[in-house]
Structures are given as structure tokens and as C-alpha cells.
Design a protein around this motif. Structure first.
Motif, short mmCIF file in Angstrom:
data_model
loop_
_atom_site.label_atom_id
_atom_site.label_comp_id
_atom_site.label_asym_id
_atom_site.label_seq_id
_atom_site.Cartn_x
_atom_site.Cartn_y
_atom_site.Cartn_z
N SER A 524 76.75 64.87 51.20
CA SER A 524 78.17 64.71 50.58
C SER A 524 79.18 64.55 51.94
O SER A 524 80.22 64.59 51.56
CB SER A 524 78.58 65.69 49.70
N ALA A 525 78.82 64.51 53.14
CA ALA A 525 79.35 64.78 54.21
C ALA A 525 80.53 63.29 54.32
O ALA A 525 81.61 63.71 54.81
CB ALA A 525 78.75 64.59 55.53
N ARG A 526 80.20 62.27 53.74
CA ARG A 526 81.18 61.16 54.03
C ARG A 526 82.13 60.82 52.58
O ARG A 526 82.90 60.02 52.67
CB ARG A 526 80.23 59.86 54.15
N VAL A 527 82.23 62.02 51.84
CA VAL A 527 83.08 61.86 50.73
C VAL A 527 84.43 62.58 51.01
O VAL A 527 84.40 63.55 51.56
CB VAL A 527 82.55 62.68 49.49
N PHE A 556 69.17 58.25 42.99
CA PHE A 556 70.56 58.64 43.33
C PHE A 556 70.93 59.99 42.41
O PHE A 556 70.62 60.01 41.32
CB PHE A 556 71.66 57.55 43.05
N VAL A 557 72.10 60.53 43.16
CA VAL A 557 72.36 61.93 42.37
C VAL A 557 74.00 61.78 42.06
O VAL A 557 74.64 61.46 42.94
CB VAL A 557 72.08 63.34 42.84
N LEU A 558 74.56 62.05 40.86
CA LEU A 558 75.93 61.88 40.44
C LEU A 558 76.53 63.25 40.23
O LEU A 558 76.02 64.26 39.92
CB LEU A 558 75.87 61.19 39.23
N VAL A 559 77.76 63.18 41.10
CA VAL A 559 78.47 64.67 41.12
C VAL A 559 79.96 64.37 40.73
O VAL A 559 80.42 63.03 41.12
CB VAL A 559 78.39 65.31 42.45
N TYR A 560 80.62 65.44 40.57
CA TYR A 560 82.05 65.27 39.86
C TYR A 560 82.88 65.60 41.06
O TYR A 560 82.63 66.51 41.96
CB TYR A 560 82.44 66.15 38.80
N ASP A 561 84.07 64.83 41.42
CA ASP A 561 85.17 65.52 41.97
C ASP A 561 86.24 65.88 41.03
O ASP A 561 85.89 65.88 39.50
CB ASP A 561 85.81 64.85 43.08
N GLN A 567 78.31 58.92 43.46
CA GLN A 567 77.03 58.53 43.75
C GLN A 567 76.44 58.80 45.08
O GLN A 567 77.33 58.33 46.04
CB GLN A 567 76.67 57.00 43.23
N LEU A 568 75.55 59.82 45.21
CA LEU A 568 75.34 60.16 46.40
C LEU A 568 73.63 59.90 46.62
O LEU A 568 72.82 59.95 45.67
CB LEU A 568 75.43 61.77 46.79
N ASP A 569 73.61 59.28 47.73
CA ASP A 569 72.08 59.09 48.19
C ASP A 569 71.16 60.22 48.71
O ASP A 569 71.81 60.51 49.75
CB ASP A 569 72.25 57.73 49.19
N PRO A 570 70.25 60.38 47.99
CA PRO A 570 69.52 61.77 48.60
C PRO A 570 68.69 61.48 49.76
O PRO A 570 68.62 62.53 50.47
CB PRO A 570 68.38 61.89 47.41
N ASP A 574 72.63 55.22 52.31
CA ASP A 574 73.67 54.49 51.62
C ASP A 574 74.86 55.43 51.48
O ASP A 574 74.74 56.72 51.30
CB ASP A 574 73.23 54.15 50.38
N PRO A 575 75.94 54.85 51.71
CA PRO A 575 77.40 55.78 51.73
C PRO A 575 77.75 56.01 50.39
O PRO A 575 77.20 55.41 49.47
CB PRO A 575 78.20 54.83 52.38
N PRO A 576 78.37 57.07 50.07
CA PRO A 576 78.95 57.59 49.03
C PRO A 576 79.59 56.45 48.17
O PRO A 576 80.15 55.88 48.88
CB PRO A 576 79.51 58.90 49.26
N CYS A 577 79.43 56.56 46.89
CA CYS A 577 79.98 55.32 46.25
C CYS A 577 80.95 55.90 44.81
O CYS A 577 80.34 56.80 44.22
CB CYS A 577 79.16 54.27 45.47
N ASN A 578 82.32 55.55 44.97
CA ASN A 578 83.04 56.24 43.66
C ASN A 578 82.61 55.31 42.71
O ASN A 578 83.25 54.17 42.61
CB ASN A 578 84.46 56.13 44.15
N LEU A 579 82.02 55.83 41.29
CA LEU A 579 81.87 54.92 40.29
C LEU A 579 82.97 54.74 39.48
O LEU A 579 82.78 53.85 38.64
CB LEU A 579 80.71 55.66 39.55
#
Length: 581
Positions: A524-527, A556-561, A567-570, A574-579
Motif C-alpha cells: 500500500s506504499a503508493r496509495v 488482487f486485494v481490495l481495501v477501504y479508505d 485495488q492492491l497488487d499482492p 501493478d500500481p494501486p488502483c482507485n476503483l
């Protein structure tokens, strides 16, 4: 002047309302209601819920989502809607006032009012009610099958003399004649000693009662609890089948078999406790084990082809030290066989199978999970309870305070540690122990790695931090070997559904990490936004907004802000993606 009168006129309703308003006291609290059980049918057309008061009789409501058709059943609870969305089944409590009066008058448990069972076909008017039902079960995925266990019938609890046949009645009459001289002699002794009937009631022995108890019917006072009638009903066809003296029962997931434990018939000295299987398709009963003091913790694999349970058969029913063994039945076998005891290779020395842990199969049925525990020493009965010395010793280095140790003593004495049987290879693997007490399985028990969590020796900061720091391990279920993944974690840990990744949130760095095949990645470093509660204002680390889910095949694993889903790549490629944007 008119304004003053106008103002006073406007205030009069306010004062009247304030005076008539009901005060908020304990009589009001008792009428407060809350929603309890909530169920929805698989087709989405019906909902079932209960309305529970603080004290008194609640109600169960069944309502249509389309037509708003509603049925209310007073005192209904423990309800469900069958897999085919056709029937609602629930229990009906006795009136609260009846149960309360039974408690006030200190009636025996068998004299308490009993529950009833109700079967309601959704959308219809009629309801089938069955009195004196102890419990019921339906298969998780099976259609149209219902099993319910009856309470002991009132006739079974009638006076024992009414059950005697002519021979026993004659024996009882002879007993009274023979014991009468003894009774008369005792009465004369009492008279000489000045003991009257009042003193008799205050603790002096009742010779007549002792003479009667000496010739009590041994059948009426059994050494073990006798089972009751189990009824299996096909809700579609209405066909019924009964089994006698059943004490426990369990459906397989799809209802192809029903496991039953039948207690001995107390009127038949040759009968024994046994475990049997009823095959629903063939309507055939097979006894898979006969004889033993105790059976428990039944487990059935997903297909209904294997049944596991614990049995204690070696010692007497009143033995101070008992050893349970693991038994297994497979489809096609005539009887169950013992597959694990305290002497099995892989069992820790001084440990045995624990009867306090439930059994469970993995989804494939190739693994069977159980609990083991150190063998407890037998209770010392050579000394009277009053002569036993009791001493509590606490050291400041102990993980738990003495008060917490005493409160959790019973739980700790029953604590068990996760273990596993590889069914295809007949290999026993100890997964957890005192140094690693918690294990999380993956892939519904069939994963290639499990998670081990330990806070042993690290619980003292719990007293001021509110949580403990944990060591995280990867456990190989094939041999129980461990690899340290993360040390002193302050945060939350979980596994991906397929078991490929161990995922955790580190509350100190406020980032998500995962671990796979010896490699740790910060995913999650690039979020750019904060994934934790930025409005948290307590002197502690804030909690994360949380995990949504993993995508298919652990891709992928999906997390909340606070507002979005990321969407985070384990693999952290791939860079994090705001879905949600």
C-alpha cells in the motif's frame, strides 16, 4: 396586556403535556423491544425476524417482500427458512409467566413447561404444531427433510410404582409387610428418646422412607440419561420415521445421511449406547459402533461419506481420568475404526485427544481437524475437600494478572490445541502448542500453508496498551513446520482465500503488507490517501478502514479508505488502483 394573556395561553398546553408525560423508569424499560433473529429466503421473497422485549413474551414475524403479507407468531424463536424457500420452521416458547411461576415454586426441571415446534408453509394459512420438542435440525443444503427430538413424555416421569408390573407390586407389598416391624420398633425407640415428628423433619432419619428407598425399582433410577424419540419428517410427502432412545443427532450437509447416538434402554440391561447412521435414500439404519461411556463431537464431511467422532470406552463411567479416542467411519465400511489415541506417532508426550474441541473436515474431506491437550492429573480423592490446601501463586512476570488467571482457570483447564489428521496418508500433525496457541486454516482447510499467531510472553503490555504484540508464522500443514513471518506485530492479520498470501495491517507504520514464499512486500506504499481512520482522536494507533475482499485466485486485494475502494497488487508490481473514484 393582551400579549401577556396570549403568551400564558400558549404555555398552558406545554405545562399540561409536561405533567401528563410518562416518567422514564424501570417499568418503561421492560417494554422496550429490539430485533433479534433475522433470516431471508434464498429466493428473496420472504423474511423472518423476531421482536424481543426486555422481559416477557416476544414474537416471530414472517413477511412477504412483494405483497407485504404478514404472519405473527407469539413467542416464536430459533426460526429458519428451508433451502427451497418453501417452509419456515421455528420453536414456540411457553408463556413467560408460566416459566416464571415454575422457577418461583422451584419445580423440578422435568416439570417445567416445554417448547413446541411449528412448521409453516410460506404463503399458506395452516400451521402444524408439535408439542414437547427439545430440538430440531434440517440439512444445510438438503430439501424437504426435518428431524426433531422429542422431550421425555409425561408418562415416563410418572410415579415409579405406577410402572410396576404385578410381580413388582407384589414384591413391594411384601416389602412393606416385612419392614413394618422395623418401623414400629424404631417409633418406640424414638418415643423413649423423646423424638417427635417435628424433630424428625429437622434432620433425624426417616426409617420408613429408608425402608421404602431400599426396595426402589432399579430401572427407575438409571445410571445414565435415557434418550427420547427422534422423528424424521419429509416435509414434501409427509412421510415420517421414528427412532427410539436417541440423545444426539446430526445431518450431513446435503441430507444423504443422519448420524444418531442412541442411549441404552434402561429397562433392558443388555442394551448398550451406540452410534448409528440412517441412509435417507435407502431408509436403512447401520450401527457403526456399539458400547462405550461417552460419544461426542460428531463431524461429517461435505459429501456425507465420512463420519468422525470421539469415544471414551475404556474406563468406568465414574472414572477420575478418562481418555478419548478418535473414531472414523467411511462409506462402505461396516463399522467405525479407531484412528487416533494418545499413543499415535506425532502426538506430543504427555498429551492426548481433547474432548473439548469440535471436529471438522476440510472441504475435500482429506483432512480432519481436532484438538489435543496435556493430560490432566486425576483428582486426589484420598483427602476430604475440607483438608485440601489451596494456594494461588503469582509472579510479576506472568502474562496475566492473578485475577485474570483465576477468572480464566476453567477455560485454561479445558484449552485445546489445533491438530490434524491427513486422511489419505494416516499421518497425525500437531499444528499448535503452548508456544503457538492460535492457528488459522486456509482454503477451507485444504491450503498449502496455515497461519500461526502467538502472543505468549508478550501479554503484559495488554494492561496499558489494550492489545498485545504478536508473532506471525507460516505453518506447513503437511509436517507442522513453521517459518517466522513477522515479529511483534501490532495490527491485524488474515490469509488470502486460496492461502497463497499472508496479509496484515501494521498499526505502527499504518501500511498493508503481505508475505509469500519467504518474501515480504509493502503493497500500500503508493496509495496517496490514508487507509486508516484519520479522525481517530484517542491516544492510540488508529484502526484501518478495513479489508473488502480478495478477487478470484488471489489476484488482487481490495481495501477501504474513508470514501473509496482501492485495488492492491499482492506482488507489488501493478500500481494501486482507485476503483470507485
Amino acid at each position: 396586556m393582551r400579549r401577556i394573556f396570549l403568551g400564558m395561553g400558549l404555555l398552558i398546553p406545554f405545562f399540561v403535556s409536561a405533567q401528563t408525560k410518562r416518567p422514564l423508569d424501570h417499568t418503561v424499560y421492560d417494554n422496550w423491544q429490539s430485533l433479534g433473529e433475522k433470516r431471508i429466503s434464498n429466493d428473496g421473497k420472504w423474511v423472518l425476524y423476531t421482536v424481543d422485549p426486555q422481559e416477557g413474551d416476544g414474537e416471530l414475524v414472517i413477511q412477504s417482500t412483494g405483497t407485504l403479507q404478514k404472519r405473527v407468531f407469539p413467542r416464536g424463536y430459533e426460526g429458519l427458512i428451508t433451502e427451497d424457500s418453501r417452509f419456515a420452521i421455528f420453536k414456540i416458547k411457553p408463556y413467560y409467566s408460566q416459566t416464571r411461576q415454575a422457577k418461583i415454586h422451584k419445580k423440578k426441571p422435568e416439570d417445567y413447561p416445554r417448547d413446541s415446534l411449528a412448521i409453516f408453509e410460506l404463503g399458506q394459512d395452516s400451521v402444524i404444531k408439535i408439542a414437547r420438542v427439545k430440538s430440531y435440525q434440517v440439512p444445510e443444503k438438503g430439501f424437504g427433510l426435518l428431524a426433531y427430538l422429542m422431550e421425555k413424555s409425561p408418562a415416563d416421569t410418572a410415579r415409579k410404582f405406577e410402572k410396576m408390573d404385578s410381580t413388582m407390586r407384589s414384591l413391594d407389598s411384601a416389602n412393606r409387610v416385612l419392614s413394618q416391624p422395623l418401623i414400629e420398633k424404631t417409633k418406640k425407640k424414638k418415643a423413649r428418646r423423646g423424638i417427635n415428628d417435628i424433630q424428625q423433619d429437622q434432620g433425624f432419619p426417616n426409617v420408613q422412607q429408608e425402608a421404602e428407598e431400599a426396595f426402589e425399582d432399579p430401572v427407575a433410577n438409571p445410571g445414565s440419561e435415557e434418550g427420547t424419540e427422534l422423528v424424521v419428517t419429509n416435509l414434501t410427502t409427509g412421510q415420517r420415521k421414528s427412532f427410539n432412545f436417541v440423545s444426539e443427532y446430526k445431518w450431513s450437509k446435503f441430507g444423504n445421511i443422519l448420524v444418531m447416538e442412541a442411549g441404552p434402554n434402561n429397562k433392558d440391561s443388555l442394551s448398550k449406547r451406540n452410534v448409528a447412521i440412517w441412509r435417507t435414500a435407502e431408509s436403512r439404519v447401520d450401527t457403526i459402533l456399539r458400547g462405550g461411556n461417552d460419544f461426542r463431537n460428531y463431524a461429517i464431511d461435505e459429501k456425507g461419506y465420512q463420519v468422525a467422532f470421539l469415544a471414551e470406552r475404556d474406563s468406568s463411567a465414574k472414572a477420575l481420568q478418562k481418555f478419548y479416542k478418535l473414531w472414523l467411519w467411511k462409506n462402505g465400511q461396516d463399522s467405525a475404526s479407531m484412528i487416533l489415541d494418545k499413543n499415535k506417532i506425532g502426538m506430543l508426550i504427555g498429551w492426548t485427544v481433547s474432548e473439548n474441541e469440535k471436529l471438522s473436515f476440510s472441504k475435500s474431506g482429506l483432512r480432519l481437524f481436532l484438538g489435543t491437550a496435556p493430560i490432566q492429573p486425576p483428582k486426589d480423592t484420598s483427602l476430604a475437600e475440607i483438608d485440601l490446601v489451596k494456594l494461588d501463586i503469582w509472579n510479576y512476570k506472568d502474562d496475566d494478572l492473578q485475577t485474570m488467571q483465576l477468572k480464566n482457570l476453567d477455560r485454561e483447564l479445558k484449552r485445546s490445541y489445533a491438530a490434524m489428521m491427513n486422511m489419505d496418508q494416516d499421518i497425525f500433525v500437531q499444528l499448535a502448542d503452548k508456544s503457538l496457541p492460535q492457528v488459522i486454516t486456509t482454503k477451507e482447510g485444504d491450503g498449502s500453508q496455515f497461519i500461526g499467531i502467538s502472543d505468549t510472553g508478550k501479554r503484559i503490555p495488554l494492561q496499558w496498551e489494550g492489545e498485545t504484540h504478536k508473532d506471525i508464522y507460516s505453518i506447513n500443514p503437511s509436517d507442522g513446520s513453521r517459518i517466522l513471518v513477522k515479529k511483534n506485530l501490532s495490527g491485524q492479520v488474515s490469509a488470502s482465500p486460496k492461502g497463497n498470501y499472508i496479509l496484515w495491517y501494521d498499526a505502527k507504520s499504518r501500511q498493508y503488507f503481505d508475505w509469500n514464499e519467504g518474501v515480504t512486500r509493502k503493497i500500500s506504499a503508493r496509495v496517496r490517501t490514508k487507509l486508516y481512520n484519520e479522525e481517530f482522536d484517542m491516544p492510540d494507533d488508529p484502526n484501518p478502514y478495513g479489508l473488502v475482499r480478495w478477487t478470484e485466485n488471489d489476484s488482487f486485494v481490495l481495501v477501504y479508505d474513508r470514501y473509496d475502494i482501492w485495488q492492491l497488487d499482492p506482488k507489488a508490481v501493478d500500481p494501486p488502483c482507485n476503483l470507485t473514484g
